[in-house]
Write a protein that holds these residues in place. Structure first.
Motif, short mmCIF file in Angstrom:
data_model
loop_
_atom_site.label_atom_id
_atom_site.label_comp_id
_atom_site.label_asym_id
_atom_site.label_seq_id
_atom_site.Cartn_x
_atom_site.Cartn_y
_atom_site.Cartn_z
N ALA A 164 0.36 -7.74 -3.59
CA ALA A 164 -0.49 -6.60 -3.15
C ALA A 164 -0.88 -6.97 -1.71
N ASN A 165 -0.30 -7.88 -0.88
CA ASN A 165 -0.77 -7.90 0.45
C ASN A 165 0.26 -8.03 1.40
N HIS A 166 1.31 -7.16 1.24
CA HIS A 166 2.51 -7.07 1.92
C HIS A 166 2.40 -6.15 3.18
N PRO A 167 2.45 -6.71 4.32
CA PRO A 167 2.17 -5.91 5.54
C PRO A 167 3.52 -5.21 5.99
N VAL A 168 3.53 -3.83 5.82
CA VAL A 168 4.74 -2.90 6.36
C VAL A 168 4.15 -2.21 7.71
N LYS A 169 5.22 -2.07 8.53
CA LYS A 169 4.95 -1.32 9.76
C LYS A 169 5.77 -0.01 9.38
N GLU A 170 4.98 1.06 9.99
CA GLU A 170 5.73 2.31 10.15
C GLU A 170 6.21 2.38 11.58
N ASN A 171 7.56 2.65 11.71
CA ASN A 171 7.99 2.55 13.08
C ASN A 171 7.36 3.46 14.00
N ALA A 172 7.62 4.79 13.46
CA ALA A 172 7.13 5.90 14.43
C ALA A 172 5.77 5.69 15.05
N THR A 173 4.89 4.96 14.24
CA THR A 173 3.50 5.20 14.80
C THR A 173 3.07 3.58 15.23
N GLY A 174 3.94 2.63 14.76
CA GLY A 174 3.55 1.18 15.08
C GLY A 174 2.51 0.75 14.02
N LYS A 175 1.87 1.74 13.08
CA LYS A 175 0.68 1.38 12.36
C LYS A 175 1.15 0.36 11.34
N VAL A 176 0.32 -0.56 11.00
CA VAL A 176 0.69 -1.42 9.78
C VAL A 176 -0.30 -1.15 8.52
N GLU A 177 0.50 -0.92 7.37
CA GLU A 177 -0.29 -0.80 6.18
C GLU A 177 0.15 -2.00 5.16
N ILE A 178 -1.20 -2.43 4.76
CA ILE A 178 -1.17 -3.47 3.88
C ILE A 178 -0.66 -2.90 2.24
N THR A 179 0.38 -3.35 1.69
CA THR A 179 0.84 -2.58 0.58
C THR A 179 1.14 -3.39 -0.74
N SER A 180 1.38 -2.74 -1.62
CA SER A 180 1.72 -3.33 -2.87
C SER A 180 3.12 -3.37 -3.09
N MET A 181 3.88 -4.29 -3.49
CA MET A 181 5.20 -4.67 -3.73
C MET A 181 5.68 -5.06 -4.92
N ASN A 182 6.87 -4.59 -5.30
CA ASN A 182 7.34 -5.12 -6.74
C ASN A 182 8.82 -4.63 -6.90
N HIS A 183 9.63 -5.51 -6.01
CA HIS A 183 11.10 -5.32 -6.16
C HIS A 183 12.09 -6.53 -5.89
N GLY A 184 13.13 -6.38 -6.62
CA GLY A 184 14.07 -7.60 -6.36
C GLY A 184 15.44 -7.30 -5.83
N PHE A 185 15.65 -5.82 -5.45
CA PHE A 185 16.65 -5.14 -4.68
C PHE A 185 16.39 -4.69 -3.49
N ALA A 186 17.10 -4.21 -2.46
CA ALA A 186 16.47 -4.02 -1.29
C ALA A 186 17.79 -2.96 -0.54
N VAL A 187 17.46 -2.08 0.12
CA VAL A 187 18.38 -1.16 0.86
C VAL A 187 18.75 -1.95 1.99
N ASP A 188 20.00 -1.93 2.24
CA ASP A 188 20.54 -2.76 3.48
C ASP A 188 20.61 -1.70 4.64
N ALA A 189 19.73 -1.79 5.72
CA ALA A 189 19.32 -1.06 6.78
C ALA A 189 20.49 -1.11 7.52
N GLN A 190 21.36 -1.87 7.63
CA GLN A 190 22.65 -1.78 8.66
C GLN A 190 23.57 -0.93 7.67
N SER A 191 23.65 -0.43 6.68
CA SER A 191 24.40 0.35 5.87
C SER A 191 24.08 1.92 6.02
N LEU A 192 22.84 2.16 6.66
CA LEU A 192 22.18 3.62 6.57
C LEU A 192 23.33 4.55 7.56
#
Ligand SMILES: NC(=O)CC[C@H](N)C(=O)O
Length: 387
Positions: free
Chosen positions: A300-328
């Motif tokens: 519940a303390n994971h920092p995530v940056k929004e690229n468009a604004t550069g703003k950092v939000e502290i977030t809740s996380m619960n995942h064991g899989f992820a999206v491969d950004a290179q595949s977008l």
């Protein structure tokens, strides 16, 4: 001095590599096999245990004060615990919380969940981080009788979460309406009055607080089962479509979920918003790929940056899989990244109000920095209606 008699351990955690942890069992008797993760949140053990995303997983709590706030039905993210089990450092204490209606131990016993206390959770957490999320067997026996070899073999033989579709196991049996908003002092939960946007939320294991956040953002929510077809979704004539969180491997839902999302994208211009599993399935529907992480993000303390604004939000996380950004593919951009490891935490279509995030803007537990994403969904539906 009288000999101190060490009580016989009544619970045992057996890792597939043969490592064994003995401890004090509580909750239901029996045994279970799952993938072991760790969650670093300092609050919200009830929300975590009842988050349907944890199906097939046993949760190690790195924070030692587990049980101190008891449980209350108000904090259930679904009817009963879904996580297969719980690993804690200290045995649960007597609760001290004006909202509690039951003790943790009795709740786990009543709902058939196994737990083990007295564990060296720092050592176990290091093992999970270094060797990856292990397959484990957890057993609780009143007499402390364990067949260790059999438990290790069960952990070793379990096929794991990769390729496993669990969304269809936790989804709702039939559609329902949701109008309860977020909890607020002193009135607690209240019902929305005049919702502005009709939203169909597809339930892949939806947490109740996600539905509350949609309702608080002015959405009139109809929840449909995970296997709903595009025609069934569109028959509600929604202003927007929401893709929920959920357990298991996103790529394993390829029979029904990903094709349905694709069909909605191809046949409508509806705003679409996805969270966690919904985010992963949207990425797959857009032509991206997902990968299994070493031990995931659960806290519940994971920092995530929004690229468009550069703003950092502290977030809740619960995942064991992820999206491969290179595949977008072209036309889809990365919107958020984890500041812990740079992994993808958000995507959007460049030419349509279709977006999703890996983290949990509904908190439960955790910070509420990311609630703006629900408001952004409402604004997208406003804009489409006034266009
Ligand atoms: N909370 C979720 O929706 C989890 C998504 C997926 N099951 C994962 O573990 O990555």
């Amino acid at each position: 001095m009288a000999d101190t008699v060490t009580p016989k351990p009544t619970a045992c955690l057996a890792l597939a590599d043969g490592t064994i942890f003995y401890g004090n069992g509580f909750g239901a008797y029996g045994e279970t096999v799952a993938e072991l993760c760790f969650n670093t949140a300092m609050t919200g053990y009830q929300e975590i245990m009842t988050d349907p995303s944890y199906a097939g997983q046993i949760v190690t709590f790195t924070f030692p004060h587990i049980g101190n706030t008891g449980v209350t039905p108000e904090d259930d993210e679904t009817a009963d615990p879904v996580a297969a089990g719980m690993v804690v450092k200290w045995d649960p204490t007597q609760s001290s919380n004006w909202r509690a209606t039951e003790e943790l131990k009795s709740w786990l016993t009543r709902t058939g969940r196994i737990a083990i206390g007295g564990i060296d959770t720092p050592r176990l957490t290091r093992a999970i981080r270094q060797q990856g999320a292990p397959h484990v067997a957890l057993a609780h026996d009143p007499d402390g009788n364990f067949d260790i070899e059999a438990l290790v073999a069960k952990a070793r033989d379990w096929s794991g979460l990769e390729g496993l579709d669990l969304a269809k196991d936790v989804t709702c049996a039939q559609s329902y309406r949701w109008d309860e908003m977020r909890w607020a002092w002193p009135e607690g939960y209240t019902r929305q009055e005049a919702p502005k946007h009709k939203v169909v939320a597809v339930d892949y294991g939806a947490k109740r607080n996600i539905l509350r956040c949609l309702a608080s953002a002015g959405c009139d929510v109809t929840v449909l089962p995970a296997t709903a077809t595009a025609a069934e979704v569109l028959a509600h004539n929604p202003d927007g479509v929401f893709l929920s969180n959920g357990p298991g491997d996103p790529a394993a839902t390829g029979e029904y979920a990903v094709p349905m999302i694709k069909e909605i994208l191809d046949s409508s211009d509806l705003p679409m918003f996805g969270i966690c599993l919904g985010h992963q399935m949207l990425a797959l529907a857009l032509g991206g790929k997902t990968v299994k992480m070493n031990h995931g993000h659960h806290g519940a303390n994971h920092p995530v940056k929004e690229n468009a604004t550069g703003k950092v939000e502290i977030t809740s996380m619960n995942h064991g899989f992820a999206v491969d950004a290179q595949s977008l593919p072209d036309g889809v951009e990365e919107t958020h990244v984890s500041l812990f490891d740079g992994s993808n935490c958000g995507i959007r279509m460049k030419d349509r109000p279709v977006y999703s995030v890996q983290h949990h803007p509904e908190a439960s537990p955790g910070p509420q920095d990311s609630f703006y994403l629900f408001e952004r969904f409402a604004e997208a539906m406003d804009a489409r209606k006034s266009a």
